[in-house]
Enzyme design. Structure first.
Site, short mmCIF file in Angstrom:
data_model
loop_
_atom_site.label_atom_id
_atom_site.label_comp_id
_atom_site.label_asym_id
_atom_site.label_seq_id
_atom_site.Cartn_x
_atom_site.Cartn_y
_atom_site.Cartn_z
N TYR A 171 -2.22 -1.56 10.31
CA TYR A 171 -2.23 -1.68 8.85
C TYR A 171 -0.93 -1.13 8.26
CZ TYR A 171 -3.97 -1.29 4.01
OH TYR A 171 -4.14 -1.40 2.66
N SER B 31 0.87 -1.18 0.00
CA SER B 31 0.00 0.00 0.00
C SER B 31 0.91 1.23 0.00
CB SER B 31 -0.85 -0.01 1.27
OG SER B 31 -1.49 1.24 1.47
N1 LIG Z 1 -8.72 -0.15 -1.34
C1 LIG Z 1 -7.67 0.59 -1.10
O1 LIG Z 1 -7.78 1.83 -1.01
C2 LIG Z 1 -6.29 -0.02 -0.95
C3 LIG Z 1 -5.18 0.81 -1.03
C4 LIG Z 1 -3.91 0.24 -0.91
C5 LIG Z 1 -3.76 -1.13 -0.76
N2 LIG Z 1 -4.89 -1.92 -0.68
C6 LIG Z 1 -4.68 -3.36 -0.53
O2 LIG Z 1 -5.20 -4.03 -1.68
C7 LIG Z 1 -5.57 -5.37 -1.32
C8 LIG Z 1 -6.99 -5.65 -1.82
O3 LIG Z 1 -7.90 -4.87 -1.08
P1 LIG Z 1 -9.28 -4.31 -1.65
O4 LIG Z 1 -9.22 -2.84 -1.57
O5 LIG Z 1 -9.66 -4.97 -2.93
O6 LIG Z 1 -10.26 -4.78 -0.44
P2 LIG Z 1 -11.56 -5.74 -0.38
O7 LIG Z 1 -11.91 -5.78 1.06
O8 LIG Z 1 -12.58 -5.30 -1.36
O9 LIG Z 1 -10.97 -7.14 -0.86
C9 LIG Z 1 -10.13 -7.93 -0.06
C10 LIG Z 1 -10.50 -9.39 -0.30
O10 LIG Z 1 -9.66 -10.20 0.55
C11 LIG Z 1 -10.46 -11.17 1.18
N3 LIG Z 1 -9.84 -11.55 2.46
C12 LIG Z 1 -9.73 -10.80 3.58
N4 LIG Z 1 -9.15 -11.50 4.57
C13 LIG Z 1 -8.84 -12.71 4.05
C14 LIG Z 1 -8.21 -13.87 4.57
N5 LIG Z 1 -7.82 -13.93 5.85
N6 LIG Z 1 -8.04 -14.94 3.75
C15 LIG Z 1 -8.47 -14.90 2.45
N7 LIG Z 1 -9.09 -13.84 1.92
C16 LIG Z 1 -9.27 -12.76 2.70
C17 LIG Z 1 -11.83 -10.51 1.35
O11 LIG Z 1 -12.90 -11.43 1.52
C18 LIG Z 1 -11.94 -9.71 0.05
O12 LIG Z 1 -12.53 -10.46 -0.99
C19 LIG Z 1 -5.40 -5.46 0.19
O13 LIG Z 1 -4.17 -6.07 0.50
C20 LIG Z 1 -5.39 -4.00 0.62
O14 LIG Z 1 -4.73 -3.81 1.84
C21 LIG Z 1 -6.13 -1.40 -0.77
#
Ligand SMILES: NC(=O)c1ccc[n+]([C@@H]2O[C@H](COP(=O)([O-])OP(=O)(O)OC[C@H]3O[C@@H](n4cnc5c(N)ncnc54)[C@H](O)[C@@H]3O)[C@@H](O)[C@H]2O)c1
Length: 270
Positions: A170, A157
């Protein structure tokens, strides 16, 4: 572009957290360019989180979208914290697809709070999923990659590179993903396994803890500038991050390793 001559044609890729959000976007973008997918997600919510996680129907929908591109999708409902179950799921997917070329450790969770309200349970859950879960994903994929080489892509991130406040676990976990990936890149370079991290700015997905906005507005408006992109957009889109993942899976990046790939609209230069 037909999938058979796509940029990752014939590659077999594991994606965790694949049921929705960026994980789904990565899977579909990779399928569009010719990859077959092993799709893993927990498909149930965790009590420590203030927003729901994905459902089994969400994971099936991702598989359907992959199959629309005439690529194969093997789904497994697994918690990335469970290293044994994850390794078994990956082994099964690899057996069905005949090998593995890359893994995208994308599953992640976010809790929100000031330093004095953050709980031990939040620390344990976020570190467990985001850091140890990323390691478990690498460890499940590696036995299948070391013979022929491959690519590990660990989703960090912007908070893995700067001191993003109001979610200490986080930010710590995403910095941890960088350290893990750099060290692993060193250990694995000799066997042609590349390890890189991807650093998105904010993207509109299911990861929506409303209390972050409340905290910023009500208690810490002084911290708002830390979250602002340098470029004139509020959020990036999932596809922007998926295109970076696609590059790192593809042979176009065959000598790229140990890199922090920012897709962050400049938020980390502020
Ligand atoms: N959305 C943002 O603004 C953002 C920014 C930077 C980084 N990220 C990172 O991107 C990645 C994807 O996040 P997103 O934004 O699509 O979020 P999201 O919550 O929409 O998707 C995350 C997915 O991971 C699954 N998940 C969570 N815990 C789990 C576990 N223990 N085992 C298996 N699956 C699990 C959830 O069910 C979900 O489908 C994450 O690592 C997040 O930290 C997100």
């Amino acid at each position: 572009m037909s999938a058979s001559n796509g940029r990752v044609a014939g590659k077999r890729v594991l994606v965790t957290g694949a049921a929705r959000g960026m994980g789904r976007s990565h899977a579909v973008r990779l399928a569009e360019e010719g990859a077959d997918l092993i799709l893993v997600d927990i498909c149930e919510s965790l009590p420590t989180l203030e927003y729901p996680l994905a459902s089994p129907e969400d994971l099936e929908e991702t598989a359907r979208l992959v199959e629309k591109h005439d690529r194969r999708a093997i789904t497994h409902i697994v918690d990335v914290r469970d290293s044994t179950a994850l390794a078994a799921a990956v082994d099964d997917g690899v057996e069905q697809l005949g090998g593995l070329d890359a893994a995208v450790a994308n599953a992640g969770v976010l809790t929100v709070g000031t330093w004095d309200t953050t709980t031990p349970d939040q620390w344990r859950t976020v570190l467990d999923v985001n850091l140890i879960g990323t390691w478990n994903t690498c460890a499940a994929a590696l036995p299948h990659l070391v013979e022929r080489g491959g690519s590990l892509i660990n989703i960090s991130s912007a908070a893995g590179l700067k001191g993003t406040p109001l979610h200490l676990p986080y930010t710590a976990s995403k910095h941890g993903v960088v350290g893990l990936s750099r060290a692993l890149a060193n250990e694995l370079a000799a066997v042609n396994v590349r390890v890189n991290t991807v650093h998105p700015t904010g993207v509109e997905t299911g990861m929506r803890p409303e209390s972050l906005h409340e905290l910023l507005a009500d208690k810490r408006p002084d911290l708002v500038p830390v979250f602002l992109n340098a470029m004139p957009i509020v959020m990036a889109e999932a596809i922007d991050i998926s295109n970076a993942v696609l590059f790192l899976v593809s042979d176009e990046s065959r000598f790229v390793t140990g890199m922090e790939f920012k897709v962050d609209a400049g938020v980390t230069i502020r």
